[in-house]
Every structure is written in structure tokens, then in C-alpha cells.
Design an enzyme around this catalytic site. Structure first.
Site, PDB file in Angstrom:
ATOM      1  N   VAL A 201     -39.014  25.220  97.395  1.00 55.55           N
ATOM      2  CA  VAL A 201     -38.705  24.757  98.742  1.00 55.55           C
ATOM      3  C   VAL A 201     -37.780  25.731  99.486  1.00 55.55           C
ATOM      4  CG1 VAL A 201     -36.623  23.342  98.510  1.00 55.55           C
ATOM      5  CG2 VAL A 201     -38.581  22.505  99.852  1.00 55.55           C
ATOM      6  N   LYS A 202     -37.223  26.705  98.776  1.00 53.70           N
ATOM      7  CA  LYS A 202     -36.281  27.650  99.388  1.00 53.70           C
ATOM      8  C   LYS A 202     -37.047  28.758 100.131  1.00 53.70           C
ATOM      9  CE  LYS A 202     -33.304  24.984  97.638  1.00 53.70           C
ATOM     10  NZ  LYS A 202     -32.333  25.070  96.593  1.00 53.70           N
TER      11      LYS A 202
END
Ligand SMILES: *Cc1c(COP(=O)(O)O)cnc(C)c1O
Length: 403
Positions: A201-202
Site C-alpha cells: 500500500v506504500k
């Protein structure tokens, strides 16, 4: 123009047609054919882990950020643990952490036997409040963990001013902010130690993964030992020396990042700036839409820094709405908009309350923000139409709950 009035019956939550027919997640990785080929190349090579890709990935990230040394580890949490362990804290030492962050930022202090001291955030940016740090500083303070919340760097210059004459280290939890900058200086060069995460998700991913950046060569060496059981030379060094001999000189962990993951990371890094630029475009689309919606307040972005735009966070104006955050959250999810909440303040987690005696009321700004906050979808492969769906859904839901 404010949002048109909607009736509650039009909400998907109450049986109306949703704004989107398919769910839009709040975040998502981007993987292309080059990434796939990079990993396949390693699968066919001699090293699956601790081979040439690890050094190369570390060099690439150090080069990208301008940091002198980079130490790859297998998660952002491991990066925080490794960074704090390098400071050699003793029992009773304290680590100051802002209330609005992922629990791992504070948990890392517990891993090394220190006590996390949770402080309040600035109500506009939700970044650690330097005044709150000043108030929490004691002789036992070993480090301040500055979280670059949502992708905007914390003001390390103000924090350094507060720490002047005090031995405490400045650790950046930059899990949201790789690629961002403060007053022209890149994330990775701002704090004594900078921790990154490469969770999907980064900003860029290695599946799971993390890294610690520092300009301190001795500390970098210690962190390389720490990620490999506290052993003084790794397998490649033994190979080069034609020796079987190694010594474990301190207690470490297996926090190694694999060559497979490092190859993926290298392939991702070359696309990072393009992805951040796309995130910024979407954020601008949101900013423009919400400028005329008084029920919704985006975070304050400071003019002296660039954000990596990890999250787009809004605060709802409760006095203008008949619904609370959780009802707005459910209504938006029903419209197929993957909203989320980042984060419940650390000191409100049951473990912290039960074990450290933290309690509600301790960080009023963080608690007030938490009750009103929502994270909207933001990731590079979102189309303008996806972003328009988010805006339409927010306007629809706000319109239904407007007082
Ligand atoms: C993601 C994240 C972490 C932990 O990273 P992992 O790679 O998931 O272990 C720590 N701090 C913050 C602020 C994060 O967003």
C-alpha cells in the site's frame, strides 16, 4: 457551489444505486511487466536472498534520497526496530511518538525495552507537535520518532531546535514519505535515522520490506549485523574470505530482505517519481472539489515541503452533519468507495491502556481528529474518472447528511 441536496433514500446504504458498480480500493500497488521480469531474473539466478540485488537496491535508494547508507530489512516495522536498537536504549529510556500513527511506530520502542511516550499532533497537519515534544522531553528521552503522516515530512528543523543540547536522536518514520522533501532537502537526509516501508500500500513495494537510511557508517554496520542475527559477517563475506568462521557478537534477528524482493524494489524505484506526480494530480482534483464543500476539510499542506501523497485524509465538520464519521464511512463504502481510517490514536489501543496506563483525554487534538477523519482512495493507477467517482460519492453522502 455546495453539493446538491440528496435524499437519504438515494444513498446506496439505504437501497439506492451506488455511485460505482465496482469497489475502488483506498490504495493499490502498481506492477508492470518489467517488475515481473526483474523477479523472474532472480528466480533463475544463484541467489534468492542476500545476493547482489540487496547491495544494488540499497545503493539505488541511497542514491535516490541522498542518504549515505541504506540497510534493507524485511518490513517497515523491522526498520523501526533496527533503527531504535542501534541507539542502544536501556530499560527506562523513553521514545517520544506522535499519537496519530500506525501502532508499529510505538511498538518498536517496546521491542527494545524502552517506553513509548505518546504526544499530541498539530491539529491542521496531524504531524507531531514540536511543542508537545518539548513538554514530554526528559533526561530519559532516547529518541523522537517523527512520523511523516500521509506523506508530508514532519518539521525536523523545529524538532532539532527542541532537542538542541539534548542527546536524543531524531528518527523519521518515513513509511509514508519516500520521495518527499522539506525545504529542498529529501526525506532520508533529514533525520539521524530514516525508516521506510515497502508494503504494497506504500509508495513502492517489495511485497513486504523496509529500509533504514543514515549518514552514520558505524551505525549502518551495526544495523547490518542486527538484521542478520547479530553475526559479524554474512554468508557472502564468508564466501569471499573462503572461511566457515563467524561469530555472533550481539543479539540480532533475521530481518533480511530477499534478492527477489530487492530486484522488485529496484524496478519499482525508477517509477516512483512518476507515481508521486500522479498521486499529486489526484490530490489536486480532490482539493479543488472540496474547496467549496465546507463539511469536508483536507489536511493542511505546508508550502515549505513537498508531500509523497501517501494518503488523502479529510476531516468532517460534525456541526454541519447529522451523521458521524462511522455512518459517513458506511455510506461511502456502500457507494463502492474504499474509504479507510488512519489511524486510531496509539494510546487508545487496549494493549496500551492495559499495559502502559494510557487513557482518553491524553492527546485531545489526535482524539478529536480521529473521530472525524476519513482516508479517500489514492493510488497511481486511479483514473480521473475514479477520482470523479470519489468526489461524486462524497458530495452525494454529504448532501444527504447536511444539516
Ligand atoms: C506501514 C507503516 C509502518 C510499518 O510498515 P510495515 O512494512 O507494514 O511493517 C510503520 N509506520 C507507518 C507510519 C506505516 O505507515
Amino acid at each position: 457551489m455546495s453539493a446538491p441536496a440528496t435524499t437519504r433514500r438515494e444513498l446506496a446504504l439505504h437501497g439506492g444505486a451506488p455511485v460505482r458498480s465496482t469497489p475502488l480500493p483506498y490504495g493499490r500497488q502498481s506492477i508492470d511487466e518489467e517488475d515481473v521480469q526483474a523477479v523472474i531474473g532472480v528466480l533463475r539466478s544463484d541467489f534468492l536472498t542476500t545476493g547482489p540485488q540487496v547491495d544494488a537496491f540499497e545503493c539505488d535508494v541511497a542514491g535516490y534520497t541522498g542518504a549515505e547508507h541504506a540497510v534493507a530489512v524485511n518490513s517497515g516495522t523491522a526498520a523501526l526496530h533496527t533503527a531504535l536498537a542501534s541507539l542502544k536504549p536501556g530499560p527506562g529510556d523513553e521514545v517520544i511518538v506522535p499519537a496519530i500513527t500506525f501502532a508499529a511506530s510505538a511498538n518498536a520502542a517496546l521491542y527494545v525495552g524502552a517506553t513509548p511516550v505518546i504526544v499530541d499532533v498539530d491539529p491542521h497537519s496531524l504531524l507531531i507537535d514540536p511543542e508537545a515534544v518539548k513538554g514530554a522531553l526528559t533526561e530519559r528521552t532516547k529518541a523522537v520518532v517523527a512520523v511523516d503522516y500521509a506523506g508530508q515530512p514532519a518539521d525536523v528543523d523545529a524538532l532539532r531546535e527542541v532537542l538542541k543540547g539534548h542527546g536524543a536522536a531524531l528518527v523519521a518514520d518515513a513509511c509514508h514519505s519516500l520521495g518527499a522533501s522539506l525545504r529542498g532537502r529529501s526525506v532520508g537526509t533529514l533525520a539521524d535515522l530514516t525508516c521506510l516501508s515497502f508494503h504494497p500500500v506504500k509508495a513502492m513495494t517489495t511485497g513486504e520490506g523496509g529500509m533504514v537510511l543514515t549518514d552514520d557508517a558505524t551505525r549502518a554496520e551495526a544495523m547490518r549485523r542486527f538484521r542478520n542475527h547479530g553475526i559479524d559477517r554474512d554468508a557472502a563475506a564468508r564466501q569471499r574470505a573462503a572461511s566457515h568462521y563467524y561469530e555472533m557478537v550481539e543479539l540480532g534477528w533475521n530481518y533480511r530482505l530477499t534478492d527477489l524482493q530487492c530486484a522488485l524494489g529496484r524496478s519499482q524505484l525508477v517509477k516512483l517519481d512518476r507515481w508521486i506526480a500522479r498521486r499529486r494530480e489526484i490530490a489536486q482534483q480532490y482539493d479543488e472539489a472540496f474547496a467549496t464543500l465546507p463539511e469536508v476539510r483536507p489536511l493542511t499542506m505546508h508550502a515549505d515541503r513537498s508531500s509523497a501523497w501517501h494518503l488523502y485524509v479529510i476531516r468532517l465538520e460534525p456541526a454541519r452533519l447529522s451523521a458521524d464519521r462511522d455512518e459517513v464511512f458506511r455510506a461511502l463504502r456502500a457507494e463502492n468507495i474504499g474509504v479507510n481510517v488512519h489511524y486510531m490514536p496509539v494510546h487508545l489501543h487496549p494493549w496500551y491502556r492495559d499495559n502502559l496506563g494510557t487513557r482518553p483525554g491524553q492527546c485531545p487534538e489526535a482524539e478529536g481528529a480521529w473521530e472525524r477523519m476519513l482516508t479517500l482512495p489514492l493510488f497511481p493507477e486511479m483514473t480521473d474518472e475514479d477520482a470523479a467517482d470519489v468526489v461524486a460519492a462524497v458530495k452525494k453522502v454529504i448532501g444527504a447528511f447536511r444539516l
